[in-house]
Design an enzyme around this catalytic site. Sequence first.
Site, PDB file in Angstrom:
ATOM      1  N   CYS A  46      44.547  33.784  44.485  1.00  0.00           N
ATOM      2  CA  CYS A  46      43.637  33.626  45.622  1.00  0.00           C
ATOM      3  C   CYS A  46      43.777  32.276  46.332  1.00  0.00           C
ATOM      4  O   CYS A  46      43.770  32.196  47.561  1.00  0.00           O
ATOM      5  CB  CYS A  46      42.188  33.824  45.167  1.00  0.00           C
ATOM      6  SG  CYS A  46      41.811  33.055  43.581  1.00  0.00           S
ATOM      7  N   HIS A  68      36.662  30.296  48.086  1.00  0.00           N
ATOM      8  CA  HIS A  68      37.297  29.047  47.667  1.00  0.00           C
ATOM      9  C   HIS A  68      37.486  28.163  48.910  1.00  0.00           C
ATOM     10  O   HIS A  68      37.802  28.672  49.994  1.00  0.00           O
ATOM     11  CB  HIS A  68      38.675  29.306  47.058  1.00  0.00           C
ATOM     12  CG  HIS A  68      38.637  30.022  45.733  1.00  0.00           C
ATOM     13  ND1 HIS A  68      37.485  30.216  45.000  1.00  0.00           N
ATOM     14  CD2 HIS A  68      39.642  30.573  45.002  1.00  0.00           C
ATOM     15  CE1 HIS A  68      37.782  30.864  43.878  1.00  0.00           C
ATOM     16  NE2 HIS A  68      39.076  31.097  43.858  1.00  0.00           N
TER      17      HIS A  68
HETATM   18  P1  NAP Z   1      36.608  41.803  35.695  1.00  0.00           P
HETATM   19  O1  NAP Z   1      35.452  41.835  36.614  1.00  0.00           O
HETATM   20  O2  NAP Z   1      36.456  41.298  34.316  1.00  0.00           O
HETATM   21  O3  NAP Z   1      37.216  43.324  35.620  1.00  0.00           O
HETATM   22  C1  NAP Z   1      38.272  43.673  34.775  1.00  0.00           C
HETATM   23  C2  NAP Z   1      38.654  45.133  35.017  1.00  0.00           C
HETATM   24  O4  NAP Z   1      39.800  45.443  34.220  1.00  0.00           O
HETATM   25  C3  NAP Z   1      37.569  46.115  34.602  1.00  0.00           C
HETATM   26  O5  NAP Z   1      37.625  47.249  35.427  1.00  0.00           O
HETATM   27  C4  NAP Z   1      37.990  46.485  33.191  1.00  0.00           C
HETATM   28  O6  NAP Z   1      37.511  47.735  32.770  1.00  0.00           O
HETATM   29  C5  NAP Z   1      39.489  46.567  33.402  1.00  0.00           C
HETATM   30  N1  NAP Z   1      40.206  46.485  32.133  1.00  0.00           N
HETATM   31  C6  NAP Z   1      40.069  45.564  31.167  1.00  0.00           C
HETATM   32  N2  NAP Z   1      40.872  45.852  30.117  1.00  0.00           N
HETATM   33  C7  NAP Z   1      41.514  46.995  30.453  1.00  0.00           C
HETATM   34  C8  NAP Z   1      42.474  47.805  29.791  1.00  0.00           C
HETATM   35  N3  NAP Z   1      42.933  47.515  28.587  1.00  0.00           N
HETATM   36  N4  NAP Z   1      42.933  48.919  30.435  1.00  0.00           N
HETATM   37  C9  NAP Z   1      42.465  49.232  31.657  1.00  0.00           C
HETATM   38  N5  NAP Z   1      41.555  48.499  32.338  1.00  0.00           N
HETATM   39  C10 NAP Z   1      41.101  47.397  31.732  1.00  0.00           C
HETATM   40  O7  NAP Z   1      37.799  40.959  36.307  1.00  0.00           O
HETATM   41  P2  NAP Z   1      38.169  40.703  37.860  1.00  0.00           P
HETATM   42  O8  NAP Z   1      37.504  39.466  38.311  1.00  0.00           O
HETATM   43  O9  NAP Z   1      37.999  41.966  38.637  1.00  0.00           O
HETATM   44  O10 NAP Z   1      39.732  40.377  37.707  1.00  0.00           O
HETATM   45  C11 NAP Z   1      40.633  41.299  37.168  1.00  0.00           C
HETATM   46  C12 NAP Z   1      42.041  40.736  37.222  1.00  0.00           C
HETATM   47  O11 NAP Z   1      42.424  40.632  38.589  1.00  0.00           O
HETATM   48  C13 NAP Z   1      42.166  39.320  36.648  1.00  0.00           C
HETATM   49  O12 NAP Z   1      42.408  39.324  35.265  1.00  0.00           O
HETATM   50  C14 NAP Z   1      43.324  38.764  37.426  1.00  0.00           C
HETATM   51  O13 NAP Z   1      44.539  39.112  36.797  1.00  0.00           O
HETATM   52  C15 NAP Z   1      43.220  39.483  38.761  1.00  0.00           C
HETATM   53  N6  NAP Z   1      42.587  38.612  39.765  1.00  0.00           N
HETATM   54  C16 NAP Z   1      43.396  38.111  40.694  1.00  0.00           C
HETATM   55  C17 NAP Z   1      42.867  37.267  41.632  1.00  0.00           C
HETATM   56  C18 NAP Z   1      43.783  36.656  42.616  1.00  0.00           C
HETATM   57  O14 NAP Z   1      43.738  35.470  42.704  1.00  0.00           O
HETATM   58  N7  NAP Z   1      44.565  37.423  43.356  1.00  0.00           N
HETATM   59  C19 NAP Z   1      41.532  36.943  41.666  1.00  0.00           C
HETATM   60  C20 NAP Z   1      40.708  37.466  40.693  1.00  0.00           C
HETATM   61  C21 NAP Z   1      41.258  38.312  39.747  1.00  0.00           C
HETATM   62  P3  NAP Z   1      36.196  47.873  31.826  1.00  0.00           P
HETATM   63  O15 NAP Z   1      35.045  48.043  32.758  1.00  0.00           O
HETATM   64  O16 NAP Z   1      36.488  49.102  31.059  1.00  0.00           O
HETATM   65  O17 NAP Z   1      36.105  46.647  30.987  1.00  0.00           O
HETATM   66  O1  3JN Z   2      39.929  31.257  38.828  1.00  0.00           O
HETATM   67  C1  3JN Z   2      40.073  31.679  39.986  1.00  0.00           C
HETATM   68  O2  3JN Z   2      39.379  31.283  40.927  1.00  0.00           O
HETATM   69  C2  3JN Z   2      41.133  32.689  40.262  1.00  0.00           C
HETATM   70  C3  3JN Z   2      41.550  33.382  39.033  1.00  0.00           C
HETATM   71  C4  3JN Z   2      42.552  34.229  38.991  1.00  0.00           C
HETATM   72  C5  3JN Z   2      42.981  34.840  37.743  1.00  0.00           C
HETATM   73  C6  3JN Z   2      42.077  34.995  36.696  1.00  0.00           C
HETATM   74  C7  3JN Z   2      42.492  35.545  35.499  1.00  0.00           C
HETATM   75  C8  3JN Z   2      43.793  35.923  35.309  1.00  0.00           C
HETATM   76  C9  3JN Z   2      44.296  35.254  37.574  1.00  0.00           C
HETATM   77  C10 3JN Z   2      45.253  35.149  38.716  1.00  0.00           C
HETATM   78  O3  3JN Z   2      45.119  35.920  39.657  1.00  0.00           O
HETATM   79  O4  3JN Z   2      46.159  34.304  38.690  1.00  0.00           O
HETATM   80  C11 3JN Z   2      44.703  35.776  36.346  1.00  0.00           C
HETATM   81  C12 3JN Z   2      46.114  36.187  36.109  1.00  0.00           C
HETATM   82  O5  3JN Z   2      46.461  37.284  36.492  1.00  0.00           O
HETATM   83  O6  3JN Z   2      46.866  35.394  35.526  1.00  0.00           O
END
Ligand code: NAP
Ligand code: 3JN
Length: 348
Positions: free
Chosen positions: A132, A252
């Site tokens: 992000c 952010h």
């Molecule tokens: P979150 O609110 O904790 O949601 C996690 C999601 O993943 C939930 O739907 C969860 O399902 C599912 N999950 C967890 N373990 C799983 C498994 N083994 N198999 C299938 N689904 C599973 O997290 P979030 O904030 O949405 O973020 C999720 C991910 O997106 C992060 O870990 C990161 O890699 C990525 N992300 C990227 C950015 C970016 O900067 N582009 C920003 C934020 C997040 P349940 O409801 O069943 O637990």
């Molecule tokens: O901390 C933030 O503001 C952004 C977080 C992103 C994030 C959180 C957990 C795992 C990431 C990411 O998108 O880089 C990951 C990940 O996929 O490594």
Amino acid sequence: MPVKTAYNVAVVGATGAVGQKIIQLLEDKRFPINKLKLLSSKRSAGKRVAFGNKQIIVEEATPESFAGIDIALFSAGGSVSKELAPEAVKHGAVVVDNTSAYRMDENVPLVVPEVNSEDIAKHNGIIANPNCSTIQMVAALKPIKDAFGINRIIVSTYQAVSGAGAKAAEELKIQSQQYLNEEEMVANLLPVKGDENHYPIAFNALPQIDVFGDNGYTFEEMKMMNETKKIMHDDALSVAATCVRLPFFTSHAESVYIELDQEDVKVADLWEVLKTADGVVLQDNPAVQEYPTPLAAADKEEVFVGRVRKDPDHSKGFHLWIVSDNLLKGAAWNTVQIAQSLIKNNWL
Ligand code: NAP
Ligand code: 3JN
């Protein structure tokens, strides 16, 4: 073969903070969906999620979940993407992955559509969505780089708690109450769940996002530094980041210093470029205290830029303030834009 007009789409991580935003955007943007599959872990399987006037039952994500899927949007963490994205590709789906699992893989395009949408065409089944903090910075800086050249970027971030997930946002709420009640604040999560020490985020600032690498930078900082070079196609670009978590919920903000290649550029020249930049909104009028803030940018899709100033001591140096909703342009909206581009350009 007849041209498809509607697609089978899977959202992996459908119950999460990012997944929920993706589902809302698919609905709001009238994404051409034939069938929508919502996938999570076993924990949430069976839950119902509203999509338009339908209720969709969430299923546990397994390799077989991707049979018949055209587009799979992953945001369930890196380990889930590592395990299941190749399975989705094997079943013929194109994956847009929101995690860091494939971002630096040279066979995987890392894309911000306003910056390098043409890279999508080179995909081999997986397209990565950047971090992000990287997305909003490159969206604002690429048009400036194209116009005047940029050889150096120094960025300090001010990141919302929602970037660390829904539980981190809950921790901020509870600690704020504790502080106002003059109770001891309990810290269980931030700065990083898996690290040894936890510190209160309420009424505080934490200069650690993700764990530390051997070079003293955190992984979040290294993501910004490496991803920016890859997206800009410029390994010689110098990028240094300091990433800080602050106690607000959404968007952010970034204080960014750039050094241009070109001499004699004025603030007004940067304004001209930013005014017409795709996906960017210039909010820069100190005379009336106009500048972007995290609260005002929340729930918006654009990247907001203000406080453009020339370095008084370095003729090629400029400061900018860049703000965007971390869960929208920083994650869900960028993902959906990539999916839209796949369809529009016949790149599936
Ligand atoms: P979150 O609110 O904790 O949601 C996690 C999601 O993943 C939930 O739907 C969860 O399902 C599912 N999950 C967890 N373990 C799983 C498994 N083994 N198999 C299938 N689904 C599973 O997290 P979030 O904030 O949405 O973020 C999720 C991910 O997106 C992060 O870990 C990161 O890699 C990525 N992300 C990227 C950015 C970016 O900067 N582009 C920003 C934020 C997040 P349940 O409801 O069943 O637990
Ligand atoms: O901390 C933030 O503001 C952004 C977080 C992103 C994030 C959180 C957990 C795992 C990431 C990411 O998108 O880089 C990951 C990940 O996929 O490594």
